[in-house]
Design a protein around this motif. Sequence first.
Motif, PDB file in Angstrom:
ATOM      1  N   GLU A 131       9.870   5.706   7.057  1.00 50.88           N
ATOM      2  CA  GLU A 131       9.466   5.983   5.680  1.00 50.88           C
ATOM      3  C   GLU A 131       8.083   5.411   5.405  1.00 50.88           C
ATOM      4  OE1 GLU A 131      12.509   4.831   2.925  1.00 50.88           O
ATOM      5  OE2 GLU A 131      13.957   6.222   3.807  1.00 50.88           O
ATOM      6  N   ILE A 132       7.226   6.265   4.853  1.00 48.11           N
ATOM      7  CA  ILE A 132       5.854   5.872   4.547  1.00 48.11           C
ATOM      8  C   ILE A 132       5.551   6.285   3.109  1.00 48.11           C
ATOM      9  CG2 ILE A 132       3.430   6.158   5.153  1.00 48.11           C
ATOM     10  CD1 ILE A 132       4.235   6.831   7.948  1.00 48.11           C
ATOM     11  N   THR A 133       4.921   5.393   2.377  1.00 47.30           N
ATOM     12  CA  THR A 133       4.615   5.640   0.968  1.00 47.30           C
ATOM     13  C   THR A 133       3.112   5.705   0.752  1.00 47.30           C
ATOM     14  OG1 THR A 133       6.564   4.309   0.428  1.00 47.30           O
ATOM     15  CG2 THR A 133       5.035   4.824  -1.380  1.00 47.30           C
ATOM     16  N   GLN A 134       2.668   6.790   0.116  1.00 47.14           N
ATOM     17  CA  GLN A 134       1.257   6.907  -0.242  1.00 47.14           C
ATOM     18  C   GLN A 134       1.052   6.553  -1.702  1.00 47.14           C
ATOM     19  OE1 GLN A 134      -1.484   9.953   1.069  1.00 47.14           O
ATOM     20  NE2 GLN A 134       0.212  10.911   2.175  1.00 47.14           N
ATOM     21  N   VAL A 135       0.094   5.708  -1.919  1.00 54.56           N
ATOM     22  CA  VAL A 135      -0.420   5.425  -3.252  1.00 54.56           C
ATOM     23  C   VAL A 135      -1.905   5.799  -3.172  1.00 54.56           C
ATOM     24  CG1 VAL A 135       1.280   3.632  -3.773  1.00 54.56           C
ATOM     25  CG2 VAL A 135      -0.864   3.008  -2.651  1.00 54.56           C
ATOM     26  N   PRO A 136      -2.626   5.803  -4.260  1.00 49.44           N
ATOM     27  CA  PRO A 136      -4.020   6.222  -4.163  1.00 49.44           C
ATOM     28  C   PRO A 136      -4.792   5.499  -3.052  1.00 49.44           C
ATOM     29  CG  PRO A 136      -3.401   6.090  -6.459  1.00 49.44           C
ATOM     30  CD  PRO A 136      -2.244   5.528  -5.659  1.00 49.44           C
ATOM     31  N   CYS A 137      -5.327   6.283  -2.137  1.00 47.44           N
ATOM     32  CA  CYS A 137      -6.275   5.846  -1.098  1.00 47.44           C
ATOM     33  C   CYS A 137      -5.680   5.017   0.034  1.00 47.44           C
ATOM     34  CB  CYS A 137      -7.447   5.092  -1.712  1.00 47.44           C
ATOM     35  SG  CYS A 137      -8.157   5.887  -3.160  1.00 47.44           S
ATOM     36  N   GLN A 138      -4.360   4.886   0.130  1.00 51.33           N
ATOM     37  CA  GLN A 138      -3.777   4.060   1.191  1.00 51.33           C
ATOM     38  C   GLN A 138      -2.305   4.381   1.418  1.00 51.33           C
ATOM     39  OE1 GLN A 138      -3.583   0.227  -1.553  1.00 51.33           O
ATOM     40  NE2 GLN A 138      -2.420  -0.119   0.325  1.00 51.33           N
ATOM     41  N   PHE A 139      -1.811   3.964   2.596  1.00 50.75           N
ATOM     42  CA  PHE A 139      -0.379   3.934   2.894  1.00 50.75           C
ATOM     43  C   PHE A 139       0.070   2.486   2.699  1.00 50.75           C
ATOM     44  CE2 PHE A 139      -1.345   7.775   5.417  1.00 50.75           C
ATOM     45  CZ  PHE A 139      -0.312   8.597   5.006  1.00 50.75           C
ATOM     46  N   LEU A 140       1.099   2.274   1.907  1.00 49.77           N
ATOM     47  CA  LEU A 140       1.546   0.911   1.601  1.00 49.77           C
ATOM     48  C   LEU A 140       2.042   0.149   2.817  1.00 49.77           C
ATOM     49  CD1 LEU A 140       3.471   1.170  -1.785  1.00 49.77           C
ATOM     50  CD2 LEU A 140       1.237   0.164  -1.336  1.00 49.77           C
ATOM     51  N   GLU A 141       2.904   0.768   3.614  1.00 47.80           N
ATOM     52  CA  GLU A 141       3.534   0.057   4.731  1.00 47.80           C
ATOM     53  C   GLU A 141       2.508  -0.403   5.762  1.00 47.80           C
ATOM     54  OE1 GLU A 141       6.465   2.404   2.581  1.00 47.80           O
ATOM     55  OE2 GLU A 141       4.509   2.899   3.392  1.00 47.80           O
ATOM     56  N   SER A 142       1.416   0.305   5.882  1.00 51.43           N
ATOM     57  CA  SER A 142       0.395  -0.046   6.864  1.00 51.43           C
ATOM     58  C   SER A 142      -0.421  -1.257   6.427  1.00 51.43           C
ATOM     59  CB  SER A 142      -0.558   1.130   7.072  1.00 51.43           C
ATOM     60  OG  SER A 142       0.182   2.279   7.384  1.00 51.43           O
ATOM     61  N   LEU A 179      -8.602  -1.938   7.652  1.00 53.70           N
ATOM     62  CA  LEU A 179      -7.983  -1.581   8.934  1.00 53.70           C
ATOM     63  C   LEU A 179      -7.883  -2.778   9.869  1.00 53.70           C
ATOM     64  CD1 LEU A 179      -9.269   1.964   9.955  1.00 53.70           C
ATOM     65  CD2 LEU A 179      -6.915   1.237   9.502  1.00 53.70           C
ATOM     66  N   GLU A 180      -8.829  -3.701   9.779  1.00 54.80           N
ATOM     67  CA  GLU A 180      -8.806  -4.885  10.646  1.00 54.80           C
ATOM     68  C   GLU A 180      -7.535  -5.704  10.447  1.00 54.80           C
ATOM     69  OE1 GLU A 180     -12.382  -7.203  10.261  1.00 54.80           O
ATOM     70  OE2 GLU A 180     -13.659  -5.474  10.729  1.00 54.80           O
ATOM     71  N   SER A 181      -7.006  -5.720   9.233  1.00 58.75           N
ATOM     72  CA  SER A 181      -5.790  -6.499   8.976  1.00 58.75           C
ATOM     73  C   SER A 181      -4.552  -5.621   8.791  1.00 58.75           C
ATOM     74  CB  SER A 181      -5.987  -7.386   7.740  1.00 58.75           C
ATOM     75  OG  SER A 181      -6.269  -6.588   6.610  1.00 58.75           O
ATOM     76  N   ALA A 182      -4.713  -4.311   8.915  1.00 59.97           N
ATOM     77  CA  ALA A 182      -3.566  -3.403   8.756  1.00 59.97           C
ATOM     78  C   ALA A 182      -2.598  -3.562   9.924  1.00 59.97           C
ATOM     79  CB  ALA A 182      -4.046  -1.955   8.665  1.00 59.97           C
ATOM     80  N   ALA A 183      -1.335  -3.379   9.628  1.00 60.14           N
ATOM     81  CA  ALA A 183      -0.303  -3.453  10.661  1.00 60.14           C
ATOM     82  C   ALA A 183      -0.411  -2.248  11.593  1.00 60.14           C
ATOM     83  CB  ALA A 183       1.079  -3.482  10.016  1.00 60.14           C
ATOM     84  N   VAL A 184      -0.274  -2.500  12.893  1.00 58.21           N
ATOM     85  CA  VAL A 184      -0.197  -1.412  13.868  1.00 58.21           C
ATOM     86  C   VAL A 184       1.276  -1.058  14.008  1.00 58.21           C
ATOM     87  CG1 VAL A 184      -0.581  -0.729  16.267  1.00 58.21           C
ATOM     88  CG2 VAL A 184      -2.270  -2.177  15.087  1.00 58.21           C
ATOM     89  N   MET A 185       1.625   0.173  13.709  1.00 56.80           N
ATOM     90  CA  MET A 185       3.012   0.606  13.856  1.00 56.80           C
ATOM     91  C   MET A 185       3.306   0.755  15.346  1.00 56.80           C
ATOM     92  SD  MET A 185       4.985   4.002  12.357  1.00 56.80           S
ATOM     93  CE  MET A 185       4.207   3.843  10.778  1.00 56.80           C
ATOM     94  N   THR A 186       4.370   0.118  15.819  1.00 59.63           N
ATOM     95  CA  THR A 186       4.762   0.195  17.229  1.00 59.63           C
ATOM     96  C   THR A 186       6.167   0.766  17.309  1.00 59.63           C
ATOM     97  OG1 THR A 186       3.403  -1.756  17.707  1.00 59.63           O
ATOM     98  CG2 THR A 186       5.031  -1.129  19.360  1.00 59.63           C
TER      99      THR A 186
END
Length: 162
Positions: free
Chosen positions: A37-48, A75-82
């Motif tokens: 499950e991925i949630t979009q809010v303005p300009c970003q994905f929350l889970e990432s 992006l430098e601190s965004a979670a990498v989905m594995t």
Amino acid sequence: MPKSVIAPFAGIAAGIAGAVMMAGFASTAMAAPKIIEITQVPCQFLESETTNHHYTSSKKADCVAINKQSGDQRLESAAVMTLEPGDYIFRVANDNVPYEVGFWLRDKDYDWTDKVLGQKLSVSGGGLFKGKTKDYAVTLEPGEYLYSCPLNTTPNYKLVVK
């Protein structure tokens, strides 16, 4: 024991072995895809990003400007989905973006100008208006991927399958 007595047992044993193999195959082949499950809010994905930056956007151009200014840093601190290889459904929700959004998952080195596109994975779609959710089914092999939304311009988040 006469051959006529052995033969029926051999046939039964082969039938049982085949049934066991088919049952094992069926349970593997029929395994339900995992739902992400991925949630979009303005300009970003929350889970990432794990933080809702509470951007305000009334059109795509707003997100283009916001992500031009802060996207690389975020992006430098965004979670990498594995994930493990397998079948997935990416369930994407539009949470309060006032215009249509979508989802695009592709191989890290995907190039839409490449004449041999069939060799690369690309799953995409739009039609996600405010408050709507849409599923995108995909089979992922080991490798590196990117996902984003070109309609609600987001950074290109990383996904690794191993």
